[in-house]
Design an enzyme around this catalytic site. Structure first.
Site, mmCIF file in Angstrom:
data_model
loop_
_atom_site.group_PDB
_atom_site.id
_atom_site.type_symbol
_atom_site.label_atom_id
_atom_site.label_comp_id
_atom_site.label_asym_id
_atom_site.label_seq_id
_atom_site.Cartn_x
_atom_site.Cartn_y
_atom_site.Cartn_z
ATOM 1 N N HIS A 216 0.839 -1.178 0.000
ATOM 2 C CA HIS A 216 0.000 0.000 0.000
ATOM 3 C C HIS A 216 0.888 1.247 0.000
ATOM 4 O O HIS A 216 2.096 1.158 0.231
ATOM 5 C CB HIS A 216 -0.948 0.017 1.209
ATOM 6 C CG HIS A 216 -0.262 0.050 2.529
ATOM 7 N ND1 HIS A 216 -0.167 -1.046 3.350
ATOM 8 C CD2 HIS A 216 0.353 1.044 3.191
ATOM 9 C CE1 HIS A 216 0.477 -0.720 4.444
ATOM 10 N NE2 HIS A 216 0.817 0.544 4.375
HETATM 11 P P1 TYD Z 1 -1.696 -2.767 7.595
HETATM 12 O O1 TYD Z 1 -1.240 -1.354 7.623
HETATM 13 O O2 TYD Z 1 -2.482 -3.226 6.415
HETATM 14 O O3 TYD Z 1 -0.462 -3.737 7.821
HETATM 15 P P2 TYD Z 1 0.824 -4.027 6.911
HETATM 16 O O4 TYD Z 1 1.076 -2.834 6.072
HETATM 17 O O5 TYD Z 1 1.892 -4.284 7.882
HETATM 18 O O6 TYD Z 1 0.588 -5.233 6.090
HETATM 19 O O7 TYD Z 1 -2.520 -3.026 8.937
HETATM 20 C C1 TYD Z 1 -3.006 -4.310 9.288
HETATM 21 C C2 TYD Z 1 -4.330 -4.116 10.011
HETATM 22 O O8 TYD Z 1 -4.148 -3.367 11.200
HETATM 23 C C3 TYD Z 1 -5.355 -3.355 9.174
HETATM 24 O O9 TYD Z 1 -6.631 -3.925 9.437
HETATM 25 C C4 TYD Z 1 -5.320 -1.959 9.731
HETATM 26 C C5 TYD Z 1 -4.939 -2.184 11.180
HETATM 27 N N1 TYD Z 1 -4.134 -1.093 11.769
HETATM 28 C C6 TYD Z 1 -4.653 -0.331 12.811
HETATM 29 O O10 TYD Z 1 -5.791 -0.527 13.272
HETATM 30 N N2 TYD Z 1 -3.884 0.662 13.337
HETATM 31 C C7 TYD Z 1 -2.639 0.920 12.881
HETATM 32 O O11 TYD Z 1 -1.954 1.854 13.395
HETATM 33 C C8 TYD Z 1 -2.105 0.128 11.791
HETATM 34 C C9 TYD Z 1 -0.724 0.374 11.242
HETATM 35 C C10 TYD Z 1 -2.883 -0.868 11.277
#
Ligand code: TYD
Length: 142
Positions: A55
């Site tokens: 992302h």
């Molecule tokens: P995501 O940012 O998609 O993880 P990565 O980039 O490491 O693969 O986040 C994973 C899940 O956690 C998603 O459902 C969003 C949630 N999340 C939060 O609730 N708060 C946060 O600060 C972050 C970074 C993620």
């Protein structure tokens, strides 16, 4: 903050305070990192064969620090892609807004600490690569 051959990869070197008890790194918002730190999160329990990220963020700026172990970070600004290893608790990788990122090859026990400039906002995510690339093209045209 040091710019290497491209501004896509911007490392921040932390100066550890070390003595015979061990080492300590202090990171301060608007001093050690170029933004006010509004949120801190960390990834742990990652699996060696499972990648994360995929992302970009519209406005969020982050610094990623691998405090234990290592992982590979792919950065993509829409025209250029590069991969770097995060493998040191004394090096932070600054990730600007509108940079696509992927994390791969987490080592066993890896802990990836992330400092973020904003509170969590799902609306700030761009999770579709085509949408990211279209937005980047619009910016280049203007
Ligand atoms: P995501 O940012 O998609 O993880 P990565 O980039 O490491 O693969 O986040 C994973 C899940 O956690 C998603 O459902 C969003 C949630 N999340 C939060 O609730 N708060 C946060 O600060 C972050 C970074 C993620």
């Amino acid at each position: 903050m040091s710019d290497k051959k491209t501004d896509l990869v911007q490392w921040i070197d932390f100066s550890p305070l070390s003595d015979d008890r061990g080492s300590l790194v202090a990171v301060e918002g608007n001093k050690t990192v170029p933004f006010d730190i509004k949120r801190v999160y960390y990834l742990f329990g990652t699996q060696p064969d499972v990648s994360r990220g995929f992302h970009a963020h519209k406005a969020l700026k982050q610094v990623a620090i691998c405090v234990t172990g290592k992982c590979k970070m792919l950065l993509d600004n829409g025209t250029e892609k590069t991969e770097v290893w995060l493998d040191s608790p004394t090096k932070g990788l600054f990730i600007n807004d509108m940079i696509w990122r992927e994390m791969h090859e987490f080592s066993p026990g890896c802990v990836l600490l992330v400092l973020a400039s904003e509170h969590y906002d799902e609306g700030d995510y761009i999770r579709d690569y085509k949408e990211f690339s279209n937005l980047k093209e619009l910016v280049h045209e203007t």
